[in-house]
Design an enzyme around this catalytic site. Structure first.
Site, mmCIF file in Angstrom:
data_model
loop_
_atom_site.group_PDB
_atom_site.id
_atom_site.type_symbol
_atom_site.label_atom_id
_atom_site.label_comp_id
_atom_site.label_asym_id
_atom_site.label_seq_id
_atom_site.Cartn_x
_atom_site.Cartn_y
_atom_site.Cartn_z
ATOM 1 N N CYS A 1 -39.665 86.051 -2.347
ATOM 2 C CA CYS A 1 -41.056 86.118 -2.816
ATOM 3 C C CYS A 1 -41.095 86.802 -4.185
ATOM 4 O O CYS A 1 -41.915 87.675 -4.431
ATOM 5 C CB CYS A 1 -41.949 86.826 -1.808
ATOM 6 S SG CYS A 1 -41.427 88.501 -1.387
ATOM 7 N N ALA B 1 -38.457 89.049 10.181
ATOM 8 C CA ALA B 1 -39.723 89.768 10.437
ATOM 9 C C ALA B 1 -40.742 89.519 9.328
ATOM 10 O O ALA B 1 -40.374 89.437 8.160
ATOM 11 C CB ALA B 1 -39.450 91.263 10.584
ATOM 12 N N ASP C 1 -27.809 93.023 11.755
ATOM 13 C CA ASP C 1 -27.697 93.305 10.332
ATOM 14 C C ASP C 1 -27.131 92.085 9.607
ATOM 15 O O ASP C 1 -26.002 91.662 9.878
ATOM 16 C CB ASP C 1 -26.771 94.517 10.144
ATOM 17 C CG ASP C 1 -26.687 94.973 8.693
ATOM 18 O OD1 ASP C 1 -27.171 94.252 7.801
ATOM 19 O OD2 ASP C 1 -26.123 96.063 8.457
ATOM 20 N N CYS D 1 -33.275 87.038 8.325
ATOM 21 C CA CYS D 1 -34.161 88.161 7.928
ATOM 22 C C CYS D 1 -35.588 87.739 8.244
ATOM 23 O O CYS D 1 -36.357 87.408 7.345
ATOM 24 C CB CYS D 1 -33.997 88.482 6.445
ATOM 25 S SG CYS D 1 -32.356 89.053 5.962
ATOM 26 N N GLY E 1 -41.844 87.132 11.310
ATOM 27 C CA GLY E 1 -41.548 85.939 12.092
ATOM 28 C C GLY E 1 -42.293 84.677 11.718
ATOM 29 O O GLY E 1 -42.160 83.658 12.408
ATOM 30 N N GLY E 2 -43.068 84.696 10.647
ATOM 31 C CA GLY E 2 -43.876 83.523 10.288
ATOM 32 C C GLY E 2 -43.062 82.259 10.096
ATOM 33 O O GLY E 2 -43.388 81.200 10.638
ATOM 34 N N LYS E 3 -41.989 82.338 9.325
ATOM 35 C CA LYS E 3 -41.176 81.146 9.047
ATOM 36 C C LYS E 3 -40.423 80.706 10.300
ATOM 37 O O LYS E 3 -40.313 79.505 10.576
ATOM 38 C CB LYS E 3 -40.186 81.440 7.910
ATOM 39 C CG LYS E 3 -40.848 81.779 6.593
ATOM 40 C CD LYS E 3 -39.820 82.155 5.549
ATOM 41 C CE LYS E 3 -40.461 82.846 4.368
ATOM 42 N NZ LYS E 3 -41.019 84.188 4.723
#
Length: 458
Positions: free
Chosen positions: A391, A264, A320, A262, A266-268
């Site tokens: 989060c 988007a 998915d 999951c 894409g930071g991690k």
């Protein structure tokens, strides 16, 4: 010639989209600021502050309006309601705007929006608020008083008090209302943290080192991100330090195959790809990151960031996460599962989430997380690692999910993380292999991470 753009009219339009049409504040505000990038810095700052401030203090603002208006907030016409809300925010929290200007501009806005018949009402309510703010009585005790003071729904405060106690709850609630600089991560495949800091300062940016990671910085004093050369060169990305810790705890090794299910925006994924690139540089066998998300739009966001960072060991895929992936069964060295959650830890960045999420959503979200975790675990090879993160600061979505997972999948065990954290954070590890970051207690968003190792050898 068209009519001059009016900042308050833009604020009203944004508030209407968020409070009446369900738009997400961080998305629509970003789009609006991009559209009106030609406005002066002061004007864009006004739009941002009044929009975000009104949302941050919404419960308190509605309480104030209900004390001064015969028509209660819930019964008001939506346009009038949001004109008054933003007006009350300016009266209470913006000393730089004279009271008479707040009232007269609100009246003009009501007329422009076709409510000339209510201009006397708008003027009367705001003038009454301006005169009576200092004498207004607030509830002094109990959960309702906290709810009005910090504009957080009572059910959330009760959940936190049960989990963390009254003092920590108050600390977290207060922290969400604090103004804070933007946190960025230096992209070390392109530049060193020292070079980035120097370059940003030469561009007039105020840069402060983060206490948790040497490549994380707080930045402030700039106009907008897209105006910075360092941004376009891909030298940094905006990312909270809590999110950076996921890649720290993943600790990729040379040649690893990694999936972020999951991902988007894409930071991690990009952070772990960067770490993998550094590890792989002198190795014959190269690793790769597959960054997945549910929609083509989200995959597009990931691809934009990949292009800016210019990393070649990562690609984006539309898939998915609730559907099992037999092709990847026991193939991944590391699986990142940063899953959809209630977002109770990021009210400081997304204030509308406070009013959007409902108590009944938590159980549904925990169920969705478990379904995705079932698919994620099947992709991890023996000896591999599963990183679960959210989060939020809701135990049902965090520790309780981990305990459920370990019971259902005894081939996994929690893996020590203390040695990979700075001393301040290592002390916060209450359960081996897990860390719950709390706003106001830690220098980060509210965030949870669990590091799970699959038993056996490759």
């Amino acid at each position: 010639m068209g009519r001059q753009v009016n900042e308050r009219e833009i604020v009203l339009a944004v508030l209407m989209e968020i409070t009446e049409n369900g738009a997400y504040s961080h998305k629509i505000l970003g789009e609006v600021l991009s559209k009106y990038q030609y406005l002066e810095k002061k004007e864009r700052a006004f739009i941002t502050r009044v929009t975000e401030g009104t949302l941050e203090h919404l419960i308190e603002i509605d309480y104030i309006l209900d004390q001064f208006s015969k028509v209660k907030v819930k019964k008001m016409k939506p346009v009038i309601r949001n004109i008054l809300r933003s007006g009350v925010y300016q009266l209470k929290y913006m000393d730089s705007v004279p009271d008479h200007a707040v009232c007269s501009e609100a009246v003009k806005l009501a007329v422009r929006k076709g409510f000339s018949g209510l201009k006397g009402y708008v003027n009367g309510v705001l003038r009454s608020v301006a005169r009576g703010l200092d004498t207004l009585d607030y509830p002094q005790e109990g959960i309702e008083a906290l709810s009005i003071q910090y504009s957080i729904p009572t059910w959330i405060l009760r959940l936190w008090e049960k989990s963390y106690g009254e003092e920590v709850t108050r600390t977290m609630a207060a922290d969400f209302l604090k103004e804070r600089p933007v946190t960025i991560r230096c992209c070390q495949n392109k530049v060193t943290p020292e070079q980035l800091k120097k370059e940003l300062e030469q561009e007039g940016v105020t840069v402060q080192e983060h206490p948790y990671l040497p490549y994380a910085f707080f930045i402030s004093g700039y106009d907008y991100l897209e105006s910075l050369d360092c941004f376009w060169k891909g030298w940094f990305t905006v990312q909270d330090v809590s999110s950076m810790l996921v890649a720290e705890l993943a600790a990729p090794e040379a040649g690893n195959k990694i999936v972020d299910i999951c991902a988007a925006p894409g930071g991690k994924s990009l952070h772990i790809a960067e770490k993998l690139w550094i590890t792989d540089r002198n190795e014959a066998k190269k690793g790769e990151v597959e960054a997945r998300d549910l929609t083509e739009y989200k995959v597009g966001l990931i691809e934009e960031n990949i292009a800016r960072m210019e990393l070649e060991n990562i690609h984006a895929v539309c898939r998915d996460a609730t559907v099992p992936d037999e092709a990847w069964k026991e193939k991944a060295d590391i699986v990142l599962a940063d899953l959809p959650c209630s977002g109770l830890g990021v009210f400081g960045k997304k204030p509308d989430l406070k009013y959007r999420v409902k108590e009944e959503d938590l159980k549904e979200l925990a169920g969705l997380q478990r379904k995705i975790l079932e698919n994620a675990q099947a992709m991890v090879k023996k000896g591999g690692t599963l990183l679960y993160s959210t989060c939020t600061i809701d135990p049902m979505e965090n520790e309780e999910n981990v305990h459920w997972f370990l019971k259902k999948y005894p081939q996994f065990s929690l893996n020590s993380i203390r040695e990979k954290l700075c001393p301040q954070l290592a002390e916060s590890v209450e359960e081996e292999g897990c860390i719950q970051l709390l706003p106001g207690i830690h220098c980060s968003d509210g965030f949870f991470i669990a590091r799970l190792k699959k038993n056996g050898e490759n």
